[in-house]
Structures are given as structure tokens and as C-alpha cells.
Write a protein that holds these residues in place. Sequence first.
Motif, mmCIF file in Angstrom:
data_model
loop_
_atom_site.group_PDB
_atom_site.id
_atom_site.type_symbol
_atom_site.label_atom_id
_atom_site.label_comp_id
_atom_site.label_asym_id
_atom_site.label_seq_id
_atom_site.Cartn_x
_atom_site.Cartn_y
_atom_site.Cartn_z
ATOM 1 N N PRO A 37 5.651 -3.315 7.874
ATOM 2 C CA PRO A 37 4.686 -4.091 8.660
ATOM 3 C C PRO A 37 3.255 -3.597 8.479
ATOM 4 O O PRO A 37 2.321 -4.396 8.408
ATOM 5 N N PHE A 38 3.083 -2.281 8.361
ATOM 6 C CA PHE A 38 1.748 -1.705 8.179
ATOM 7 C C PHE A 38 1.150 -2.192 6.851
ATOM 8 O O PHE A 38 -0.015 -2.590 6.781
ATOM 9 N N GLY A 39 1.964 -2.196 5.797
ATOM 10 C CA GLY A 39 1.508 -2.681 4.489
ATOM 11 C C GLY A 39 1.121 -4.151 4.551
ATOM 12 O O GLY A 39 0.093 -4.562 3.997
ATOM 13 N N LEU A 40 1.945 -4.944 5.245
ATOM 14 C CA LEU A 40 1.637 -6.363 5.434
ATOM 15 C C LEU A 40 0.297 -6.529 6.141
ATOM 16 O O LEU A 40 -0.560 -7.305 5.711
ATOM 17 N N VAL A 41 0.137 -5.754 7.228
ATOM 18 C CA VAL A 41 -1.108 -5.826 7.999
ATOM 19 C C VAL A 41 -2.296 -5.458 7.118
ATOM 20 O O VAL A 41 -3.321 -6.135 7.116
ATOM 21 N N PHE A 42 -2.154 -4.400 6.314
ATOM 22 C CA PHE A 42 -3.273 -4.025 5.442
ATOM 23 C C PHE A 42 -3.606 -5.141 4.460
ATOM 24 O O PHE A 42 -4.776 -5.454 4.237
ATOM 25 N N GLY A 43 -2.569 -5.756 3.871
ATOM 26 C CA GLY A 43 -2.806 -6.848 2.922
ATOM 27 C C GLY A 43 -3.596 -7.978 3.569
ATOM 28 O O GLY A 43 -4.579 -8.482 3.011
ATOM 29 N N VAL A 44 -3.173 -8.353 4.783
ATOM 30 C CA VAL A 44 -3.855 -9.424 5.518
ATOM 31 C C VAL A 44 -5.303 -9.027 5.807
ATOM 32 O O VAL A 44 -6.246 -9.793 5.573
ATOM 33 N N ILE A 45 -5.476 -7.784 6.308
ATOM 34 C CA ILE A 45 -6.804 -7.320 6.719
ATOM 35 C C ILE A 45 -7.750 -7.175 5.533
ATOM 36 O O ILE A 45 -8.929 -7.505 5.624
ATOM 37 N N GLY A 46 -7.216 -6.707 4.415
ATOM 38 C CA GLY A 46 -8.035 -6.571 3.211
ATOM 39 C C GLY A 46 -8.681 -7.907 2.858
ATOM 40 O O GLY A 46 -9.888 -7.987 2.625
ATOM 41 N N PHE A 64 -3.738 4.931 -1.579
ATOM 42 C CA PHE A 64 -2.365 5.196 -1.141
ATOM 43 C C PHE A 64 -2.335 5.976 0.177
ATOM 44 O O PHE A 64 -1.714 7.015 0.299
ATOM 45 N N GLY A 65 -3.064 5.473 1.177
ATOM 46 C CA GLY A 65 -3.078 6.087 2.508
ATOM 47 C C GLY A 65 -3.439 5.021 3.524
ATOM 48 O O GLY A 65 -4.574 4.565 3.564
ATOM 49 N N GLY A 66 -2.471 4.600 4.328
ATOM 50 C CA GLY A 66 -2.592 3.418 5.178
ATOM 51 C C GLY A 66 -3.827 3.391 6.057
ATOM 52 O O GLY A 66 -4.664 2.484 5.951
ATOM 53 N N ALA A 67 -3.968 4.394 6.926
ATOM 54 C CA ALA A 67 -5.072 4.390 7.883
ATOM 55 C C ALA A 67 -6.409 4.366 7.154
ATOM 56 O O ALA A 67 -7.317 3.614 7.522
ATOM 57 N N GLN A 69 -7.117 3.202 4.201
ATOM 58 C CA GLN A 69 -7.380 1.914 3.553
ATOM 59 C C GLN A 69 -7.897 0.889 4.554
ATOM 60 O O GLN A 69 -8.793 0.101 4.259
ATOM 61 N N VAL A 70 -7.302 0.899 5.763
ATOM 62 C CA VAL A 70 -7.735 -0.035 6.800
ATOM 63 C C VAL A 70 -9.179 0.250 7.192
ATOM 64 O O VAL A 70 -10.007 -0.662 7.302
ATOM 65 N N VAL A 71 -9.503 1.529 7.351
ATOM 66 C CA VAL A 71 -10.869 1.913 7.712
ATOM 67 C C VAL A 71 -11.841 1.522 6.598
ATOM 68 O O VAL A 71 -12.928 1.001 6.848
ATOM 69 N N PHE A 72 -11.449 1.766 5.369
ATOM 70 C CA PHE A 72 -12.270 1.384 4.218
ATOM 71 C C PHE A 72 -12.612 -0.099 4.306
ATOM 72 O O PHE A 72 -13.786 -0.494 4.264
ATOM 73 N N ALA A 73 -11.586 -0.944 4.459
ATOM 74 C CA ALA A 73 -11.792 -2.399 4.480
ATOM 75 C C ALA A 73 -12.683 -2.798 5.652
ATOM 76 O O ALA A 73 -13.607 -3.603 5.512
ATOM 77 N N GLN A 74 -12.416 -2.180 6.821
ATOM 78 C CA GLN A 74 -13.142 -2.540 8.035
ATOM 79 C C GLN A 74 -14.629 -2.190 7.911
ATOM 80 O O GLN A 74 -15.493 -3.007 8.203
ATOM 81 N N SER A 157 7.528 0.323 -1.590
ATOM 82 C CA SER A 157 7.501 -0.585 -0.440
ATOM 83 C C SER A 157 6.068 -0.818 0.022
ATOM 84 O O SER A 157 5.730 -1.909 0.483
ATOM 85 N N TRP A 158 5.216 0.209 -0.137
ATOM 86 C CA TRP A 158 3.799 0.047 0.245
ATOM 87 C C TRP A 158 3.120 -0.980 -0.660
ATOM 88 O O TRP A 158 2.382 -1.847 -0.185
ATOM 89 N N GLN A 159 3.382 -0.889 -1.975
ATOM 90 C CA GLN A 159 2.776 -1.847 -2.910
ATOM 91 C C GLN A 159 3.298 -3.252 -2.634
ATOM 92 O O GLN A 159 2.534 -4.216 -2.546
ATOM 93 N N ALA A 160 4.622 -3.359 -2.472
ATOM 94 C CA ALA A 160 5.225 -4.689 -2.283
ATOM 95 C C ALA A 160 4.733 -5.328 -0.994
ATOM 96 O O ALA A 160 4.400 -6.522 -0.971
ATOM 97 N N SER A 161 4.658 -4.529 0.097
ATOM 98 C CA SER A 161 4.243 -5.128 1.367
ATOM 99 C C SER A 161 2.756 -5.468 1.363
ATOM 100 O O SER A 161 2.338 -6.439 1.987
ATOM 101 N N THR A 162 1.950 -4.687 0.620
ATOM 102 C CA THR A 162 0.531 -5.050 0.485
ATOM 103 C C THR A 162 0.406 -6.413 -0.198
ATOM 104 O O THR A 162 -0.332 -7.290 0.269
ATOM 105 N N ILE A 163 1.145 -6.578 -1.300
ATOM 106 C CA ILE A 163 1.080 -7.845 -2.045
ATOM 107 C C ILE A 163 1.539 -9.001 -1.159
ATOM 108 O O ILE A 163 0.879 -10.046 -1.090
ATOM 109 N N ALA A 164 2.633 -8.770 -0.417
ATOM 110 C CA ALA A 164 3.120 -9.813 0.493
ATOM 111 C C ALA A 164 2.056 -10.144 1.538
ATOM 112 O O ALA A 164 1.822 -11.312 1.862
#
Lengths: 247, 104
Positions: A37-46, A64-67, A69-74, A157-164
Motif C-alpha cells: 500500500p505504501f508503494g501504491l501511495v507513493f506512485g499516486v503521490i509522485g 529506494f526509501g519510502g518516507a 521519496q514521499v518527502v522528495f515529491a512533496q 514489491s516496492w518497484q511493482a507497487s510504485t508502477i501500479a
Amino acid sequence: MSGARDTADVPAKAPSAVDEFWQGVRDELPLMFGVIPFGLVFGVIGIESGLTIVQTILMSSILFGGASQVVFAQLWAAGVPAPIVGSSVCVINIRHVLYSASIASYLKHLSLGWRFLLGYLLTDEAYAVSIRRFTNGYPGKFQHFHLLGSGSLLWASWQASTIAGVVVGETIPESWSLTFAIPLTFIAIIAPIMRTRAELAAAVSAGSLAIIGQPLPWNSWLIIAALGGIATGWLVHRHDNAKRRNQ
Amino acid sequence: MIWLIMVATGIFTFGTRFIMLNRVAERELPPWLVEALNFVPIAVLTAIIVPAVLIDPVSQSFSILDNQRLFAALIAVTVALITRQVITTIGAGLTTLWILEWLV
């Protein structure tokens, strides 16, 4: 796993490299409930932050670090100057030095190529399951394949969920307030680990500084709040320890 | 520019993971640094959570009373403490926010 028979079997059949790899994959599996879900959220937020599809997807393997990446995008979306974006990401990721130090004694003997690969795969989630194996499990010579297994599953799983997430994110209307999933994800990470007075103090001071610091230029509130929170937590921790020793 | 920052932070992040696996870094981290680093996730993540909840993304105004996101966040904290799962926490928080936005 009990009884004398199991114990007697240990020296006869030490786990092979393949055993260790799959054990790592199996140990990592339950964590997928949080990672996907975190990867999905990052993909959407990106995508919603205005990053391109390629930037969003490649960030998941470059950083390759969830939190972080989100901060970067934000921050990037908010038009924050590049040096501030960069240093905020670095502050968030500096905790990995701890994992690296704590797992080093099990990996130091490996070749440079292995250490490069396992270093790259050393995320919060892979570290968490593999250090448990290293400290409690068989001290076999294929031990490091456990981290390769847990890290590989996490990476894939991180790559796949980001793409999704990127695919889904393109179609989600803004009225769904999906960016609110970011603070919710972080609440899910820290609420259960908040234990001591010092941790609470770190959170309270970081949160207050983040609000008070809002008018500061270049969105520097994030770094100031983070450093202030760390300092407060550390001072309270010291104070509490000293008091315990004196009792 | 974005690629430059991404690659630079990527190299830095890899460095933080790789550095202690080297024979060069034979020395142990000083205990005070280990103690301080323990507070990094809590401090950083709280610093992101609090403004995201208390400051309205559209009007940029600060509010505690009459704040739907604050209520949704409190529900999320409760669910996080009970279930310890990311997915249920996000689900509970978002659902609460959607219901409140639909009601008001």
C-alpha cells in the motif's frame, strides 16, 4: 520447533544458500501488507506532485526509501529550492547508518560486490527481519542469502507497487484527498513504536517546531523540526537514564 | 535539476547503508550518536504529520477546531495502535475524512 530431535538435527543439516534465500523471502512476506500500500501511495503521490511517470518510477530504485521519496515529491511539488529538498531527504535517510553498523559484523567478510548489493538492499523492512535471523538463527556460512532474499522481495514489491500506483494515480480525481494518505502512513509507522517519555518528547517538539517554523523561508521548517525533535528526544533520554542510575 | 538531486540523494542514501559494512569503518559508532539516531524516524515523521493534519492544504490556514483532517488523524492513531497495520490505518483515516467531507 521443540524437542531434542530438532536440536540434534542442526549440525547435520545446516541451511543451504537456497534455503536461506527462501527463508528470507518467507520472513519478509508478512511485511508486504505495509509495503505494497505504501508503494501504491507513493506512485499516486509522485504523479499528483507533478513528477513525470519516469521520474516517479525511477525514484523507487534510485532512492529506494519510502518516507524520503514521499518527502522528495512533496517538497519538489511545493517549489522548495533543490538544496533544501536534498538535505531534507538526507536527514531522513541518515538512520540507515545505524542498520549498517548493527549488521556489519555479519557481512564484513563478504566480497565488495556482495557488500555493495546487500548495502543497497538494506532498508528498514529487510534489516528488521534479517537481523533477527542473524542474531537468533544458524550461524551458517550462507547466512547472507537471507538478507538477499528479504531484500529482493522488498525491492521487487516496492518497484511493482510504485508502477501500479503510477497507473492508478493517473486516473484518480483530486477530490479523493489521497495525499492525506501520506500523514496516515506515517501515523501507522510511528504510533505503535512510541514507547518512552523521550520518544514522546521528540514527537511533541518536532510537531510544534514544524508548525511554528511554517513562515521560515525555503520550507526549512522540516529540517529544523527534525533536528529539534532529535535533540529534545536525546536530551530527555539522557536525563531519564541519569535519573535511573541515581536511584 | 531534479535528476541531479535524485542521483545525489540516491548516492548519499546508498552511502548511509553501505558505509559501516566496510573494513575501513572498523570503529564502532559513538554511543551518543547511536542514541540520537534512534530518534530520527519519530522526529522526522512527526514533523511531516503535524502540519499535514493541522494546516489546510487549500487555504493554508492553521486550525484545530472544526478540522476534519484532525479528527480523521485521531481515528487513524487509534486504529494504528490497535491493528499495527499500515493498510487498515490508511483505510480508517481516509474513510473518516470522506464521510466527514460528505456530511458537511
